[in-house]
Design a protein around this motif. Structure first.
Motif, PDB file in Angstrom:
ATOM      1  N   TYR A   1       0.864  -1.189   0.000  1.00  0.00           N
ATOM      2  CA  TYR A   1       0.000   0.000   0.000  1.00  0.00           C
ATOM      3  C   TYR A   1       0.894   1.231   0.000  1.00  0.00           C
ATOM      4  CZ  TYR A   1       0.750   1.257   4.946  1.00  0.00           C
ATOM      5  OH  TYR A   1       1.299   1.672   6.138  1.00  0.00           O
ATOM      6  N   LEU A   2       0.452   2.274  -0.688  1.00  0.00           N
ATOM      7  CA  LEU A   2       1.232   3.500  -0.813  1.00  0.00           C
ATOM      8  C   LEU A   2       0.552   4.696  -0.160  1.00  0.00           C
ATOM      9  CD1 LEU A   2       2.348   3.111  -4.551  1.00  0.00           C
ATOM     10  CD2 LEU A   2       3.621   2.483  -2.485  1.00  0.00           C
ATOM     11  N   GLY A   3      -0.657   4.521   0.308  1.00  0.00           N
ATOM     12  CA  GLY A   3      -1.405   5.602   0.920  1.00  0.00           C
ATOM     13  C   GLY A   3      -1.086   5.761   2.400  1.00  0.00           C
ATOM     14  N   PRO A   4      -1.893   6.558   3.108  1.00  0.00           N
ATOM     15  CA  PRO A   4      -1.591   6.867   4.505  1.00  0.00           C
ATOM     16  C   PRO A   4      -2.028   5.808   5.499  1.00  0.00           C
ATOM     17  CG  PRO A   4      -3.555   8.036   3.810  1.00  0.00           C
ATOM     18  CD  PRO A   4      -3.031   7.336   2.579  1.00  0.00           C
ATOM     19  N   ASP A   5      -2.797   4.815   5.069  1.00  0.00           N
ATOM     20  CA  ASP A   5      -3.390   3.887   6.028  1.00  0.00           C
ATOM     21  C   ASP A   5      -3.403   2.475   5.461  1.00  0.00           C
ATOM     22  OD1 ASP A   5      -5.047   2.572   7.941  1.00  0.00           O
ATOM     23  OD2 ASP A   5      -6.027   4.472   8.407  1.00  0.00           O
ATOM     24  N   PRO A   6      -2.938   1.491   6.232  1.00  0.00           N
ATOM     25  CA  PRO A   6      -3.002   0.106   5.753  1.00  0.00           C
ATOM     26  C   PRO A   6      -4.390  -0.501   5.900  1.00  0.00           C
ATOM     27  CG  PRO A   6      -2.023   0.170   7.924  1.00  0.00           C
ATOM     28  CD  PRO A   6      -2.204   1.605   7.498  1.00  0.00           C
ATOM     29  N   TYR A   7      -5.258   0.176   6.667  1.00  0.00           N
ATOM     30  CA  TYR A   7      -6.542  -0.418   7.060  1.00  0.00           C
ATOM     31  C   TYR A   7      -6.237  -1.782   7.679  1.00  0.00           C
ATOM     32  CZ  TYR A   7      -7.773   3.436   4.035  1.00  0.00           C
ATOM     33  OH  TYR A   7      -7.818   4.679   3.463  1.00  0.00           O
ATOM     34  N   PHE A   8      -6.971  -2.829   7.341  1.00  0.00           N
ATOM     35  CA  PHE A   8      -6.718  -4.129   7.951  1.00  0.00           C
ATOM     36  C   PHE A   8      -6.669  -5.227   6.897  1.00  0.00           C
ATOM     37  CE2 PHE A   8      -8.735  -1.392  11.079  1.00  0.00           C
ATOM     38  CZ  PHE A   8      -7.834  -1.484  12.136  1.00  0.00           C
ATOM     39  N   ASP A   9      -6.175  -4.856   5.711  1.00  0.00           N
ATOM     40  CA  ASP A   9      -6.189  -5.803   4.601  1.00  0.00           C
ATOM     41  C   ASP A   9      -5.329  -7.034   4.882  1.00  0.00           C
ATOM     42  OD1 ASP A   9      -7.879  -4.109   3.298  1.00  0.00           O
ATOM     43  OD2 ASP A   9      -6.399  -3.352   1.874  1.00  0.00           O
ATOM     44  N   ASP A  10      -4.240  -6.863   5.607  1.00  0.00           N
ATOM     45  CA  ASP A  10      -3.412  -8.017   5.950  1.00  0.00           C
ATOM     46  C   ASP A  10      -4.159  -8.994   6.841  1.00  0.00           C
ATOM     47  OD1 ASP A  10      -3.387  -5.992   7.894  1.00  0.00           O
ATOM     48  OD2 ASP A  10      -1.417  -6.579   8.657  1.00  0.00           O
ATOM     49  N   LEU A  11      -4.926  -8.465   7.795  1.00  0.00           N
ATOM     50  CA  LEU A  11      -5.692  -9.340   8.677  1.00  0.00           C
ATOM     51  C   LEU A  11      -6.801 -10.068   7.914  1.00  0.00           C
ATOM     52  CD1 LEU A  11      -6.055  -7.217  11.942  1.00  0.00           C
ATOM     53  CD2 LEU A  11      -4.457  -9.076  11.455  1.00  0.00           C
TER      54      LEU A  11
ATOM     55  N   LEU B   1       0.750  -4.467 -11.357  1.00  0.00           N
ATOM     56  CA  LEU B   1       1.692  -5.528 -11.032  1.00  0.00           C
ATOM     57  C   LEU B   1       3.121  -5.021 -11.218  1.00  0.00           C
ATOM     58  CD1 LEU B   1       0.124  -8.694 -12.717  1.00  0.00           C
ATOM     59  CD2 LEU B   1       0.514  -8.371 -10.257  1.00  0.00           C
ATOM     60  N   VAL B   2       3.999  -5.385 -10.302  1.00  0.00           N
ATOM     61  CA  VAL B   2       5.404  -4.996 -10.397  1.00  0.00           C
ATOM     62  C   VAL B   2       6.275  -6.231 -10.208  1.00  0.00           C
ATOM     63  CG1 VAL B   2       4.977  -2.658  -9.547  1.00  0.00           C
ATOM     64  CG2 VAL B   2       5.539  -4.477  -7.927  1.00  0.00           C
ATOM     65  N   ASP B   3       7.509  -6.132 -10.634  1.00  0.00           N
ATOM     66  CA  ASP B   3       8.459  -7.203 -10.366  1.00  0.00           C
ATOM     67  C   ASP B   3       8.757  -7.237  -8.870  1.00  0.00           C
ATOM     68  OD1 ASP B   3       8.653  -7.858 -13.051  1.00  0.00           O
ATOM     69  OD2 ASP B   3      10.354  -6.489 -13.398  1.00  0.00           O
ATOM     70  N   THR B   4       9.004  -8.418  -8.358  1.00  0.00           N
ATOM     71  CA  THR B   4       9.319  -8.550  -6.936  1.00  0.00           C
ATOM     72  C   THR B   4      10.493  -7.653  -6.551  1.00  0.00           C
ATOM     73  OG1 THR B   4       8.519 -10.834  -6.965  1.00  0.00           O
ATOM     74  CG2 THR B   4       9.908 -10.177  -5.113  1.00  0.00           C
ATOM     75  N   GLY B   5      11.466  -7.525  -7.461  1.00  0.00           N
ATOM     76  CA  GLY B   5      12.611  -6.669  -7.191  1.00  0.00           C
ATOM     77  C   GLY B   5      12.241  -5.209  -7.029  1.00  0.00           C
ATOM     78  N   GLY B   6      11.086  -4.818  -7.527  1.00  0.00           N
ATOM     79  CA  GLY B   6      10.642  -3.442  -7.404  1.00  0.00           C
ATOM     80  C   GLY B   6      10.332  -3.035  -5.980  1.00  0.00           C
ATOM     81  N   PHE B   7      10.194  -4.014  -5.077  1.00  0.00           N
ATOM     82  CA  PHE B   7       9.935  -3.724  -3.675  1.00  0.00           C
ATOM     83  C   PHE B   7      11.228  -3.510  -2.881  1.00  0.00           C
ATOM     84  CE2 PHE B   7       6.000  -6.582  -4.219  1.00  0.00           C
ATOM     85  CZ  PHE B   7       5.189  -5.497  -4.503  1.00  0.00           C
ATOM     86  N   ARG B   8      12.378  -3.670  -3.540  1.00  0.00           N
ATOM     87  CA  ARG B   8      13.654  -3.712  -2.827  1.00  0.00           C
ATOM     88  C   ARG B   8      13.895  -2.463  -1.989  1.00  0.00           C
ATOM     89  NH1 ARG B   8      16.559  -4.661  -6.893  1.00  0.00           N
ATOM     90  NH2 ARG B   8      16.497  -6.948  -6.732  1.00  0.00           N
ATOM     91  N   ASP B   9      13.539  -1.305  -2.522  1.00  0.00           N
ATOM     92  CA  ASP B   9      13.800  -0.052  -1.820  1.00  0.00           C
ATOM     93  C   ASP B   9      12.572   0.475  -1.079  1.00  0.00           C
ATOM     94  OD1 ASP B   9      16.433   0.001  -2.804  1.00  0.00           O
ATOM     95  OD2 ASP B   9      15.764   0.915  -4.686  1.00  0.00           O
ATOM     96  N   ALA B  10      11.535  -0.339  -0.993  1.00  0.00           N
ATOM     97  CA  ALA B  10      10.303   0.106  -0.345  1.00  0.00           C
ATOM     98  C   ALA B  10      10.455   0.109   1.171  1.00  0.00           C
ATOM     99  CB  ALA B  10       9.149  -0.806  -0.743  1.00  0.00           C
ATOM    100  N   ALA B  11       9.780   1.050   1.819  1.00  0.00           N
ATOM    101  CA  ALA B  11       9.742   1.041   3.283  1.00  0.00           C
ATOM    102  C   ALA B  11       9.067  -0.251   3.740  1.00  0.00           C
ATOM    103  CB  ALA B  11       8.966   2.251   3.786  1.00  0.00           C
TER     104      ALA B  11
END
Length: 287
Positions: free
Chosen positions: A174-184, A199-209
């Motif tokens: 998620y890129l917005g201000p709130d995760p809500y509870f989607d993981d749960l 859709l992104v390549d898995t490597g695209g998450f490398r620099d993500a918070a």
């Protein structure tokens, strides 16, 4: 590693009437609307829906697909009460278990951790216990002896959530201000389906918070790329809520709205929305 990509209709083909279905997001924010619209194109009905309710609940209620709703609210945010939910509820079209927002969250936590319930303070001293006579209380076995509400686990057969980005393996961001509870929702369901803006390549998450990598692949059954798939709810920062269209939805009789916007597939829906906005803009320019 398994490629979990699907089309919306592939997801719906795995659902059945009578299921308990969780829907992520919050009110009119980041709802998996493309998957809900795909569900409306099916014959699936008699659902128990678990949701921080928004237009997902309104659409399914108006179409007569809900047998029971478990929710703390049903709102469009800028429009406080979801009108199609209200109409269906006033007509007694489905049963409702209304619980406190925190109770709902702990019900998701209990299900995600495969516990039958979790003790919570929320709900004590309120009418939650009166309107939910099936709820029980438990007493702490320790010296404090405190009484809690025993919130039952909100276990689901399947869950639908929408995120900004995902990879083919089922990891979601998620890129917005709130995760809500989607993981749960994903962890509390037997099967979970993630729609995403891109859709992104898995490597695209490398620099993500790290905190933005909300959903993990172990909890995901399928991934669907659905650009603008949360419309007309918000999916910031990709786009905000389509307030003019939401107002149209809230003020248009259901048969008229369904005939104009829900008669075809997702591409047809997006095209109909664009046409409506063009007509609206043209009328404003003529004033």
């Amino acid at each position: 590693m398994t490629d979990k990509t699907m089309a919306p209709d592939d997801v719906i083909a795995r659902l059945r009437s009578g299921m308990t279905l969780g829907i992520g997001g919050w009110g009119s924010r980041r709802k998996p609307m493309a998957l809900v619209r795909a569900l409306l194109r099916s014959e699936i009905t008699d659902l128990t829906v678990v949701s921080y309710g928004g237009p997902d609940v309104g659409l399914l209620a108006a179409a007569g697909r809900i047998r029971k709703l478990i929710a703390p609210f049903a709102t469009l945010d800028s429009i406080p009460l979801e009108p199609h939910f209200r109409a269906a509820r006033q007509a007694g079209a489905f049963a409702l278990r209304e619980v406190d927002e925190a109770m709902f969250m702990w019900g998701l936590h209990a299900a995600a951790n495969r516990l039958p319930f979790l003790p919570v303070r929320a709900g004590l001293g309120s009418d939650v216990m009166r309107v939910n006579p099936g709820l029980k209380t438990v007493t702490s076995p320790y010296e404090d002896g405190e009484t809690f509400v025993a919130m039952p686990a909100l276990r689901m057969d399947a869950a639908l959530v929408h995120l900004n980005r995902a990879d083919r393996l089922g990891n979601g961001q998620y890129l917005g201000p709130d995760p809500y509870f989607d993981d749960l929702f994903c962890e509390a369901a037997d099967a979970a389906y993630v729609s995403c803006e891109r859709l992104v390549d898995t490597g695209g998450f490398r620099d993500a918070a790290p905190q933005t990598l909300l959903v993990q692949r172990h909890a995901v059954t399928g991934v669907v790329e659905t650009p603008h798939g949360a419309h007309f709810t918000s999916c910031v920062p990709d786009y905000g809520r389509d307030e003019p269209f939401q107002k149209l939805y809230a003020t248009t009789p259901w048969p008229e709205f369904a005939t104009r916007f829900l008669h075809g597939d997702e591409k047809t829906y997006q095209s109909a929305v664009q046409t409506w906005h063009e007509e609206r803009t043209a009328k404003e320019e003529q004033k």
